[in-house]
Motif scaffolding. Structure first.
Motif, mmCIF file in Angstrom:
data_model
loop_
_atom_site.group_PDB
_atom_site.id
_atom_site.type_symbol
_atom_site.label_atom_id
_atom_site.label_comp_id
_atom_site.label_asym_id
_atom_site.label_seq_id
_atom_site.Cartn_x
_atom_site.Cartn_y
_atom_site.Cartn_z
ATOM 1 N N UNK A 101 0.563 -0.848 -0.023
ATOM 2 C CA UNK A 101 0.338 -0.268 -0.080
ATOM 3 C C UNK A 101 0.976 0.959 -0.305
ATOM 4 N N UNK A 102 1.132 1.533 -1.464
ATOM 5 C CA UNK A 102 1.945 2.760 -1.326
ATOM 6 C C UNK A 102 1.651 4.293 -0.961
ATOM 7 N N UNK A 103 0.038 4.142 -0.407
ATOM 8 C CA UNK A 103 -0.400 5.658 -0.287
ATOM 9 C C UNK A 103 -1.509 5.062 0.428
ATOM 10 N N UNK A 104 -2.206 5.619 1.232
ATOM 11 C CA UNK A 104 -3.543 5.404 1.393
ATOM 12 C C UNK A 104 -4.452 5.139 0.338
ATOM 13 N N UNK A 105 -4.790 3.816 0.698
ATOM 14 C CA UNK A 105 -5.827 3.931 -0.583
ATOM 15 C C UNK A 105 -5.443 3.111 -2.066
ATOM 16 N N UNK A 106 -4.264 3.068 -1.922
ATOM 17 C CA UNK A 106 -3.417 3.132 -3.198
ATOM 18 C C UNK A 106 -2.747 1.765 -3.048
ATOM 19 N N UNK A 107 -3.096 0.627 -3.880
ATOM 20 C CA UNK A 107 -1.672 -0.358 -3.883
ATOM 21 C C UNK A 107 -1.048 -1.213 -5.147
ATOM 22 N N UNK A 108 0.221 -1.284 -5.356
ATOM 23 C CA UNK A 108 0.916 -1.282 -6.369
ATOM 24 C C UNK A 108 0.789 -2.435 -6.600
ATOM 25 N N UNK A 109 0.181 -3.497 -8.373
ATOM 26 C CA UNK A 109 -0.118 -4.224 -8.164
ATOM 27 C C UNK A 109 0.599 -4.526 -9.529
ATOM 28 N N UNK A 110 1.597 -5.948 -9.971
ATOM 29 C CA UNK A 110 1.829 -5.775 -11.259
ATOM 30 C C UNK A 110 1.593 -6.060 -12.611
ATOM 31 N N UNK A 111 1.822 -5.578 -13.412
ATOM 32 C CA UNK A 111 2.067 -5.216 -14.511
ATOM 33 C C UNK A 111 3.313 -6.098 -15.073
ATOM 34 N N UNK A 112 4.648 -5.761 -14.860
ATOM 35 C CA UNK A 112 5.441 -5.584 -16.283
ATOM 36 C C UNK A 112 5.605 -6.335 -17.496
ATOM 37 N N UNK A 113 5.742 -7.754 -17.349
ATOM 38 C CA UNK A 113 6.323 -7.659 -19.528
ATOM 39 C C UNK A 113 6.638 -6.705 -20.032
ATOM 40 N N UNK A 114 6.389 -5.210 -20.335
ATOM 41 C CA UNK A 114 6.693 -4.518 -21.038
ATOM 42 C C UNK A 114 8.499 -4.602 -20.262
ATOM 43 N N UNK A 115 8.207 -4.533 -19.068
ATOM 44 C CA UNK A 115 9.266 -3.661 -18.185
ATOM 45 C C UNK A 115 8.933 -4.382 -16.861
ATOM 46 N N UNK A 116 10.237 -4.729 -16.226
ATOM 47 C CA UNK A 116 9.756 -5.874 -14.782
ATOM 48 C C UNK A 116 9.205 -5.020 -13.658
ATOM 49 N N UNK A 154 12.492 -6.803 -28.557
ATOM 50 C CA UNK A 154 12.807 -7.819 -30.028
ATOM 51 C C UNK A 154 11.503 -9.275 -30.332
ATOM 52 N N UNK A 155 10.652 -9.015 -28.996
ATOM 53 C CA UNK A 155 9.296 -9.545 -29.279
ATOM 54 C C UNK A 155 8.315 -9.438 -28.899
ATOM 55 N N UNK A 156 7.560 -8.604 -30.041
ATOM 56 C CA UNK A 156 6.657 -7.668 -29.577
ATOM 57 C C UNK A 156 4.719 -8.632 -29.091
ATOM 58 N N UNK A 157 4.746 -9.747 -30.087
ATOM 59 C CA UNK A 157 4.244 -11.268 -29.786
ATOM 60 C C UNK A 157 4.215 -11.653 -28.214
ATOM 61 N N UNK A 158 5.194 -11.914 -28.072
ATOM 62 C CA UNK A 158 5.128 -12.442 -26.426
ATOM 63 C C UNK A 158 5.173 -11.927 -25.170
ATOM 64 N N UNK A 159 5.474 -10.598 -25.558
ATOM 65 C CA UNK A 159 4.909 -9.196 -24.591
ATOM 66 C C UNK A 159 3.839 -9.094 -24.952
ATOM 67 N N UNK A 160 2.409 -8.748 -25.637
ATOM 68 C CA UNK A 160 1.204 -8.779 -25.681
ATOM 69 C C UNK A 160 0.950 -10.340 -25.058
ATOM 70 N N UNK A 161 1.461 -11.280 -25.121
ATOM 71 C CA UNK A 161 0.393 -12.444 -24.190
ATOM 72 C C UNK A 161 1.178 -12.341 -22.709
ATOM 73 N N UNK A 162 2.465 -11.132 -22.205
ATOM 74 C CA UNK A 162 2.206 -11.194 -21.523
ATOM 75 C C UNK A 162 1.443 -10.643 -20.555
ATOM 76 N N UNK A 163 1.075 -9.061 -21.108
ATOM 77 C CA UNK A 163 0.832 -8.365 -20.929
ATOM 78 C C UNK A 163 -1.077 -9.171 -20.838
ATOM 79 N N UNK A 164 -1.188 -9.645 -22.271
ATOM 80 C CA UNK A 164 -2.819 -10.599 -21.822
ATOM 81 C C UNK A 164 -2.893 -10.986 -20.525
ATOM 82 N N UNK A 165 -1.715 -11.957 -20.082
ATOM 83 C CA UNK A 165 -2.135 -12.574 -18.981
ATOM 84 C C UNK A 165 -2.384 -11.522 -17.321
ATOM 85 N N UNK A 166 -1.030 -10.890 -17.515
ATOM 86 C CA UNK A 166 -1.432 -9.264 -16.564
ATOM 87 C C UNK A 166 -2.907 -8.851 -16.637
ATOM 88 N N UNK A 167 -3.549 -8.301 -17.900
ATOM 89 C CA UNK A 167 -4.353 -7.515 -17.905
ATOM 90 C C UNK A 167 -5.804 -8.888 -16.948
#
Length: 201
Positions: A101-116, A154-167
């Motif tokens: 909880x990085x501020x009151x009522x705000x939580x940091x969640x993982x997206x990743x895929x593009x950058x760690x 270098x691998x946009x399709x793989x990045x998109x797969x990772x982003x979709x999993x996160x979403x």
């Protein structure tokens, strides 16, 4: 600066470095600025609504005007720990981890895929909101999108797969609004829009 959710302000500025408009937010009750650039009225415009006590970066590339704002208000800048290498020569940036909880009522969640360190902030404001860094953007026509392939390495399709999993994982969160570092806010209907975007029905 306009209120897009109860206690959450949004404003748009032109980012000369990337040649396009970008978006900043101030969660007033949490006293947290997110990916801020100085609004048209200067730092005094921010102070009209409250005094921020922290600046949150959704990834290491979104420092924007944080240094001068931090100096004006005497507040720290924070970024996920995986992005701290960007700031080896300054400014001082404090780490957080996914799940914090990085501020009151705000939580940091993982997206990743593009950058760690790519982070989604979940805000408790209003119906609940997810604020995206670069993992999800909103086009000028209002549609949800990924950033262009040339920004995905270098691998946009793989990045998109990772982003979709996160979403798809983020659909388990409680929210109905979507906020963006790149794109106009979606104050309602965000959960359904995200579900449709990832093919969840």
């Amino acid at each position: 600066m306009n209120e897009v959710l109860p206690g959450v302000l949004h404003w748009t500025t032109h980012h000369e470095g990337i040649g396009s408009d970008v978006h900043s937010h101030f969660a007033v009750e949490a006293a947290a600025l997110i990916d801020p650039r100085v609004p048209e009225g200067g730092v005094d415009e921010i102070a009209r609504y409250g005094r921020p006590d922290r600046i949150l970066l959704s990834n290491r590339h979104h420092l924007r005007h944080s240094e001068c704002i931090a100096e004006a208000f005497g507040c720290p800048i924070r970024c996920h720990e995986a992005g701290l290498h960007e700031f080896g020569d300054g400014p001082p940036v404090q780490p957080f981890r996914f799940g914090d909880e990085v501020a009151p009522g705000i939580t940091a969640l993982e997206m990743g895929a593009l950058t760690p360190e790519d982070t989604v902030f979940r805000l408790d404001a209003g119906p609940g909101a997810l604020l995206f860094a670069d993992g999800l953007v909103r086009g000028s026509d209002g549609s949800l999108a990924f950033v262009p392939d040339w920004l995905m390495g270098d691998d946009p399709p793989e990045v998109k797969r990772g982003l979709t999993v996160s979403l798809r994982r983020l659909l388990d969160e409680e929210f109905d609004a979507l906020l963006f570092a790149h794109g106009e806010p979606m104050a309602e209907g965000g959960h359904a829009a995200l579900r449709a975007f990832v093919g969840g029905g």
